[in-house]
Structure formats: structure tokens, C-alpha cells
Scaffold this motif. Structure first.
Motif, mmCIF file in Angstrom:
data_model
loop_
_atom_site.group_PDB
_atom_site.id
_atom_site.type_symbol
_atom_site.label_atom_id
_atom_site.label_comp_id
_atom_site.label_asym_id
_atom_site.label_seq_id
_atom_site.Cartn_x
_atom_site.Cartn_y
_atom_site.Cartn_z
ATOM 1 N N PRO A 78 -42.753 -23.231 32.965
ATOM 2 C CA PRO A 78 -42.862 -23.382 34.254
ATOM 3 C C PRO A 78 -43.879 -24.894 34.462
ATOM 4 O O PRO A 78 -44.293 -25.330 33.592
ATOM 5 C CB PRO A 78 -44.002 -22.300 34.840
ATOM 6 N N HIS A 79 -43.865 -25.352 35.797
ATOM 7 C CA HIS A 79 -44.660 -26.629 35.948
ATOM 8 C C HIS A 79 -46.063 -26.027 36.056
ATOM 9 O O HIS A 79 -46.427 -24.954 36.257
ATOM 10 C CB HIS A 79 -44.527 -26.919 37.230
ATOM 11 N N ILE A 80 -47.046 -26.860 35.384
ATOM 12 C CA ILE A 80 -48.348 -26.648 35.298
ATOM 13 C C ILE A 80 -49.235 -27.397 35.908
ATOM 14 O O ILE A 80 -49.112 -28.840 35.834
ATOM 15 C CB ILE A 80 -48.698 -26.495 33.765
ATOM 16 N N VAL A 81 -50.374 -27.155 36.846
ATOM 17 C CA VAL A 81 -51.198 -27.781 37.493
ATOM 18 C C VAL A 81 -52.595 -27.339 37.168
ATOM 19 O O VAL A 81 -52.906 -26.099 37.124
ATOM 20 C CB VAL A 81 -51.035 -27.944 38.949
ATOM 21 N N ALA A 95 -54.104 -32.540 28.132
ATOM 22 C CA ALA A 95 -53.285 -31.598 28.843
ATOM 23 C C ALA A 95 -52.176 -32.290 29.565
ATOM 24 O O ALA A 95 -50.883 -31.941 29.490
ATOM 25 C CB ALA A 95 -53.979 -30.878 30.071
ATOM 26 N N LEU A 96 -52.275 -33.558 30.087
ATOM 27 C CA LEU A 96 -51.146 -34.360 30.472
ATOM 28 C C LEU A 96 -50.289 -34.764 29.478
ATOM 29 O O LEU A 96 -49.101 -34.798 29.663
ATOM 30 C CB LEU A 96 -51.860 -35.533 31.291
ATOM 31 N N ARG A 97 -50.836 -35.057 28.465
ATOM 32 C CA ARG A 97 -49.769 -35.384 27.212
ATOM 33 C C ARG A 97 -49.068 -34.148 26.758
ATOM 34 O O ARG A 97 -47.991 -34.598 26.207
ATOM 35 C CB ARG A 97 -50.754 -35.862 26.208
ATOM 36 N N ALA A 100 -48.642 -31.248 31.122
ATOM 37 C CA ALA A 100 -49.246 -30.537 32.319
ATOM 38 C C ALA A 100 -48.553 -31.553 33.548
ATOM 39 O O ALA A 100 -48.287 -32.748 33.343
ATOM 40 C CB ALA A 100 -50.432 -30.434 32.767
ATOM 41 N N ALA A 101 -48.212 -31.077 34.605
ATOM 42 C CA ALA A 101 -47.390 -31.909 35.605
ATOM 43 C C ALA A 101 -48.658 -32.625 36.550
ATOM 44 O O ALA A 101 -48.320 -33.470 37.533
ATOM 45 C CB ALA A 101 -46.840 -31.012 36.632
ATOM 46 N N ASP A 124 -42.420 -33.591 41.303
ATOM 47 C CA ASP A 124 -43.436 -34.768 41.542
ATOM 48 C C ASP A 124 -44.672 -34.342 41.006
ATOM 49 O O ASP A 124 -45.339 -33.636 41.504
ATOM 50 C CB ASP A 124 -43.196 -34.925 43.068
ATOM 51 N N PRO A 125 -45.210 -35.156 39.836
ATOM 52 C CA PRO A 125 -46.509 -34.997 39.571
ATOM 53 C C PRO A 125 -47.550 -35.212 40.477
ATOM 54 O O PRO A 125 -47.357 -36.009 41.195
ATOM 55 C CB PRO A 125 -46.576 -36.146 38.374
#
Length: 228
Positions: A78-81, A95-97, A100-101, A124-125
Motif C-alpha cells: 500500500p501507499h504509506i504516509v 523512510a522516504l528512501r 514512503a509516499a 502523488d507524494p
């Protein structure tokens, strides 16, 4: 319209309750589960199949960083925020690397958190150019000496698979430009820019534009374009 399936993960029950109340009121968002720690996430993702996971980065057992790394290894990830109290925290950067979106601050306005979930679900990040620059500046400050040289060499080796046009697009992404701005700068159509970005992501095995920006920064390409 199919509702966005959302999983909430935060060790503070009051925060979860507030998020549930806020996001559950949106007609196009369905909260399919809640967890109090990262060690519960994989099982809940298997059971609820969320489109987006909104997760605290700091939790007592398994934090949001470790949970992100585990989830992004899945074929159906899934997308992660991530939720955080910091604008430029090293854990957020890692986490972005990891895929994570994006992230939102815990004091973000409710409407903006709802918008962030919608944007991430659409691919869209949720990092503005300003926040991206903050993170990259933070990355520069944490990598010095041999570590910085090693990171730069690795990033340049990865970017070597891009052709000249893809490299130009990647650098523009690294400067925080949206597709329309890149199109104007490079005299391309927006559709062509989108195609280039998709190819860059595929060639580099990345998940989103933020990772492109971080890789370009690590390679030192932004400094080169400024000097030129």
C-alpha cells in the motif's frame, strides 16, 4: 466512486480517535482498520487490504520506519504516509528512501490531512518542494567525509542508466519542479514529462518522485547545475 481504503497506525489512542473522526467523515475514505504499533501492521494489511497506511513514525515496539521497510517489500504494497512532529527528521528521510509516499505533521490542518490521503492514493507524494528542499538539506548535513563520498558514488552509479533527457528530467524533479514546470523548462509536453518520470522510476526501481529527488541530491547533480 470506489472509496480509499485507509489503515490508521498510532500508539496514542486519542490521536487515532481524532484521525478516525476526521478522516471517517470524508465520503471517499473508508477506515478499514486501526493498529497501536508497527508490529500489528503486516497482519492488518493482509486482512484489510488498505490502499493507504497513515502511520506514526515513532512507536514503542516496531516504529514507522521499520514497518515501512517491511511493507514496501511486498508486491502489493500500500501507499504509506508517515505522521511526525518534525519537519526534517533523519528517520523521515530514511523512510522516504525506503518507499514512503511522504509525511504529514501531526499539527497539520484536518482538511490538509484528508487531502494528503487522497493525493497519495492517486499516486502523488505529499511533499511540497519546500519540504523536499528541507529534507535534502538535512541529508547533506548528516553525510560528511567518506560517508558523503560513498553515497555520492553509489547515487551516480545508479543514475548512469538514464539517458540524457531522463537525466535532465530527474534533475528538474530534484529541484522540486512539477510536471508543468519541467515541460516548460525543457520544451516538452506534460504527457512526455510524465512518460519520462515513469521510465526513470522503472529504471531506478524507485516508488515516487521524492526518491528521485533524494537520489539526484545524493549524486551532487543539483550543485553541478547551480555551478553551471
Amino acid at each position: 466512486m470506489t472509496a480509499i481504503r485507509l489503515l490508521l497506525v498510532d500508539d496514542d489512542p486519542l490521536v487515532r480517535a481524532g484521525l478516525s473522526l476526521m478522516l471517517g467523515g470524508a465520503d471517499d475514505i473508508e477506515i478499514v482498520g486501526e493498529a497501536a504499533d508497527g508490529d500489528e501492521v503486516e497482519e492488518l494489511v493482509d486482512r484489510t487490504r488498505p490502499d493507504v497506511v497513515l502511520m506514526d513514525i515513532r512507536m514503542p515496539s516496531v516504529d514507522g520506519l521499520a514497518a515501512t521497510e517491511l511493507l514496501r517489500r511486498r508486491a502489493d504494497a500500500p501507499h504509506i504516509v508517515l505522521l511526525t512532529t518534525f519537519h526534517a527528521d533523519e528517520q523521515v528521510l530514511r523512510a522516504l528512501r525506503a518507499g514512503a509516499a511522504g509525511f504529514v505533521l501531526k499539527d497539520t490542518a484536518p482538511a490538509d490531512i484528508v487531502d494528503a490521503v487522497r493525493r497519495v492514493a492517486a499516486g502523488d507524494p505529499v511533499l511540497s518542494p519546500t519540504v523536499t528542499r528541507q529534507l535534502m538539506a538535512h541529508a547533506a548535513g548528516t553525510a560528511t567525509g567518506n560517508a558523503a563520498d560513498t553515497r555520492r558514488a553509489r547515487a551516480r552509479a545508479r543514475l548512469a542508466v538514464l539517458n540524457d533527457r531522463e537525466r535532465e528530467v530527474a534533475v528538474a524533479v530534484g529541484r522540486g519542479h512539477a510536471n508543468a514546470g519541467i515541460a516548460a523548462e525543457l520544451y516538452l509536453s506534460v504527457a512526455t514529462v510524465k512518460t519520462h518520470v515513469s521510465r526513470i522510476l522503472a529504471k531506478l526501481d524507485l516508488d515516487n518522485r521524492v526518491q528521485i529527488a533524494l537520489l539526484v541530491h545524493d549524486a551532487g547533480l543539483l550543485e553541478e547545475t547551480q555551478e553551471g
